[in-house]
Design a protein around this motif. Structure first.
Motif, PDB file in Angstrom:
ATOM      1  N   GLU A  88      35.216  30.557  53.414  1.00 14.91           N
ATOM      2  CA  GLU A  88      36.480  31.226  53.711  1.00 14.91           C
ATOM      3  C   GLU A  88      37.643  30.493  53.051  1.00 14.91           C
ATOM      4  N   PHE A  89      37.608  29.169  53.108  1.00 11.31           N
ATOM      5  CA  PHE A  89      38.679  28.380  52.499  1.00 11.31           C
ATOM      6  C   PHE A  89      38.732  28.611  50.997  1.00 11.31           C
ATOM      7  N   SER A  90      37.582  28.568  50.332  1.00 10.90           N
ATOM      8  CA  SER A  90      37.551  28.747  48.877  1.00 10.90           C
ATOM      9  C   SER A  90      38.017  30.135  48.480  1.00 10.90           C
ATOM     10  N   ALA A  91      37.552  31.161  49.217  1.00  7.44           N
ATOM     11  CA  ALA A  91      37.905  32.541  48.876  1.00  7.44           C
ATOM     12  C   ALA A  91      39.394  32.781  49.084  1.00  7.44           C
ATOM     13  N   LYS A  92      39.939  32.309  50.211  1.00  5.76           N
ATOM     14  CA  LYS A  92      41.340  32.542  50.499  1.00  5.76           C
ATOM     15  C   LYS A  92      42.227  31.756  49.544  1.00  5.76           C
ATOM     16  N   LYS A  93      41.841  30.536  49.220  1.00  4.00           N
ATOM     17  CA  LYS A  93      42.638  29.736  48.282  1.00  4.00           C
ATOM     18  C   LYS A  93      42.682  30.412  46.914  1.00  4.00           C
ATOM     19  N   ALA A  94      41.521  30.934  46.467  1.00  4.98           N
ATOM     20  CA  ALA A  94      41.490  31.636  45.183  1.00  4.98           C
ATOM     21  C   ALA A  94      42.363  32.861  45.208  1.00  4.98           C
ATOM     22  N   GLN A  95      42.367  33.555  46.328  1.00  9.55           N
ATOM     23  CA  GLN A  95      43.217  34.749  46.462  1.00  9.55           C
ATOM     24  C   GLN A  95      44.696  34.397  46.363  1.00  9.55           C
ATOM     25  N   LEU A  96      45.094  33.326  47.044  1.00 10.60           N
ATOM     26  CA  LEU A  96      46.488  32.898  47.004  1.00 10.60           C
ATOM     27  C   LEU A  96      46.902  32.460  45.602  1.00 10.60           C
ATOM     28  N   LEU A  97      46.041  31.706  44.941  1.00 12.99           N
ATOM     29  CA  LEU A  97      46.347  31.254  43.583  1.00 12.99           C
ATOM     30  C   LEU A  97      46.461  32.433  42.629  1.00 12.99           C
ATOM     31  N   ALA A  98      45.710  33.487  42.877  1.00 19.51           N
ATOM     32  CA  ALA A  98      45.757  34.679  42.010  1.00 19.51           C
ATOM     33  C   ALA A  98      47.084  35.400  42.123  1.00 19.51           C
ATOM     34  N   GLU A  99      47.828  35.150  43.206  1.00 16.10           N
ATOM     35  CA  GLU A  99      49.115  35.829  43.406  1.00 16.10           C
ATOM     36  C   GLU A  99      50.273  35.140  42.665  1.00 16.10           C
ATOM     37  N   LEU A 100      49.989  33.985  42.066  1.00 20.62           N
ATOM     38  CA  LEU A 100      51.035  33.291  41.314  1.00 20.62           C
ATOM     39  C   LEU A 100      51.334  34.000  39.997  1.00 20.62           C
ATOM     40  N   THR A 138      38.364  39.150  49.754  1.00 19.99           N
ATOM     41  CA  THR A 138      36.973  39.020  49.368  1.00 19.99           C
ATOM     42  C   THR A 138      36.142  40.236  49.719  1.00 19.99           C
ATOM     43  N   VAL A 139      36.780  41.293  50.244  1.00 24.87           N
ATOM     44  CA  VAL A 139      36.038  42.495  50.601  1.00 24.87           C
ATOM     45  C   VAL A 139      36.010  43.449  49.418  1.00 24.87           C
ATOM     46  N   HIS A 140      34.857  43.947  49.098  1.00 31.53           N
ATOM     47  CA  HIS A 140      34.714  44.871  47.976  1.00 31.53           C
ATOM     48  C   HIS A 140      33.894  46.065  48.434  1.00 31.53           C
ATOM     49  N   GLY A 141      34.312  47.269  48.019  1.00 28.04           N
ATOM     50  CA  GLY A 141      33.537  48.456  48.308  1.00 28.04           C
ATOM     51  C   GLY A 141      33.672  48.891  49.753  1.00 28.04           C
ATOM     52  N   PRO A 142      32.869  49.899  50.149  1.00 25.22           N
ATOM     53  CA  PRO A 142      32.936  50.416  51.525  1.00 25.22           C
ATOM     54  C   PRO A 142      32.675  49.319  52.540  1.00 25.22           C
TER      55      PRO A 142
END
Length: 322
Positions: free
Chosen positions: A310-322, A221-225
């Protein structure tokens, strides 16, 4: 010389330009020696040779390596016990005269730079691939990358938030190994430019409830500097470290691992890249593994250790790796 000198736990074979140390296998042989099996030590890697009385009717022939010549010794940083020193050959006292002869022969072959630090590793490091089980995760090294995969039973919240880690050796500046036989042992990687700092909190970051203070950014969820905050002083909070424990990360597994990584880092030092720690398996991952990670994440959320965002962001990140 071409001769062989057999001692307790090891045999030294003397060549014209090196000493081949072969370690025996057996119940009483230190596990580190069994793991190393054999090592060829060039005369150019030695600074001195000593012969001293040992315990219970023995003498000890020791070849002292030059500083910077052996990645194993550099990684150990003086933490090895005498009994696990691969440069010590223990012999029965009645062989002292023979040992003195070989000590003199070795001294005569020391190079003119013996008293100076070596400018590169002269003794080969243990070969990759290798892996070992730490208390909070499994560490793996394939010769090019170091990977940490966290265990649900041991990893801190900070490490679960950061996710499994992969560090290319080209992006590391060194390795710090604290013996598992000491208090709070660990293996810590030193990313280039991040030796004393780590990325600060970005969008979606929350407090690490397993540490005294500070925030840990979610890589997804980190973007940019990003602002920089002090690097965690505790290895259990640092995603670039694995911690040891009773039966986890034993010397004979973790030290050769650290030496192999250190040698690879030095060898690739000239091709340094921007420091970064990326999620392991950046490509497509096993759906079962993703499902298991989401289940663990849900348990953290239910326990109140992870916020809703945090839960929503991390879950979305994991699902994006499928």
């Amino acid at each position: 010389m071409g001769d062989v000198l057999a001692g307790i736990h090891a045999t030294w074979e003397f060549d014209t330009d090196s000493v081949l140390i072969r370690f025996e296998r057996g119940i009483r042989t230190p596990k580190l020696f069994q793991s190393l099996r054999e090592r060829r030590v060039p005369h150019a890697a030695l600074s001195s040779v000593t012969l001293t009385p040992g315990k219970r009717g023995t003498v000890v022939l020791r070849a002292v390596p030059r500083r910077g010549a052996d990645p194993l010794v550099e990684a150990a940083a003086g933490q090895l016990k005498d009994g696990c020193d691969p440069y010590r050959l223990v012999l029965p006292a009645e062989r002292e005269t023979l040992a003195e002869y070989y000590a003199d022969e070795l001294r005569a072959r020391l190079g003119p730079d013996a008293a100076e630090p070596a400018d590169r590793f002269l003794v080969a490091a243990p070969e990759a691939p290798m892996q070992f089980k730490a208390y909070d995760g499994r560490a793996g090294f394939d010769g090019q990358r170091v990977s940490f995969r966290w265990f649900w039973t041991g990893a801190s919240t900070a490490k679960w938030k950061a996710g499994d880690q992969t560090f290319p050796v080209t992006e590391l500046s060194g390795v710090e190994w604290r013996s598992p036989e000491a208090f709070e042992g660990y293996l810590r990687l030193l990313p280039r430019g991040l030796e004393t700092a780590v990325p600060g909190p970005g969008p979606g970051a929350g407090p690490d409830r397993n540490s005294g203070s500070g925030l840990v950014a979610d890589p997804g969820t980190v973007h940019g500097p990003q602002p920089m905050v002090p690097r965690p002083t505790r290895a259990d909070q640092d995603p670039a470290a694995v911690v040891f424990g009773l039966g986890y990360g034993p010397v004979h597994e973790s030290l050769p691992f650290a030496a192999a990584v250190l040698e690879s880092v030095r060898r690739n030092h000239s091709s340094a890249a921007t420091p970064a720690a990326v999620l392991a398996g950046a490509g497509r991952r096993d759906p079962a593994d993703i499902a298991e990670r989401i289940r663990h994440l849900g348990e953290l959320h239910q326990a109140g250790l992870v916020t809703d965002d945090e839960f929503s962001a991390k879950k979305a990140q994991l699902l994006a790796e499928l």
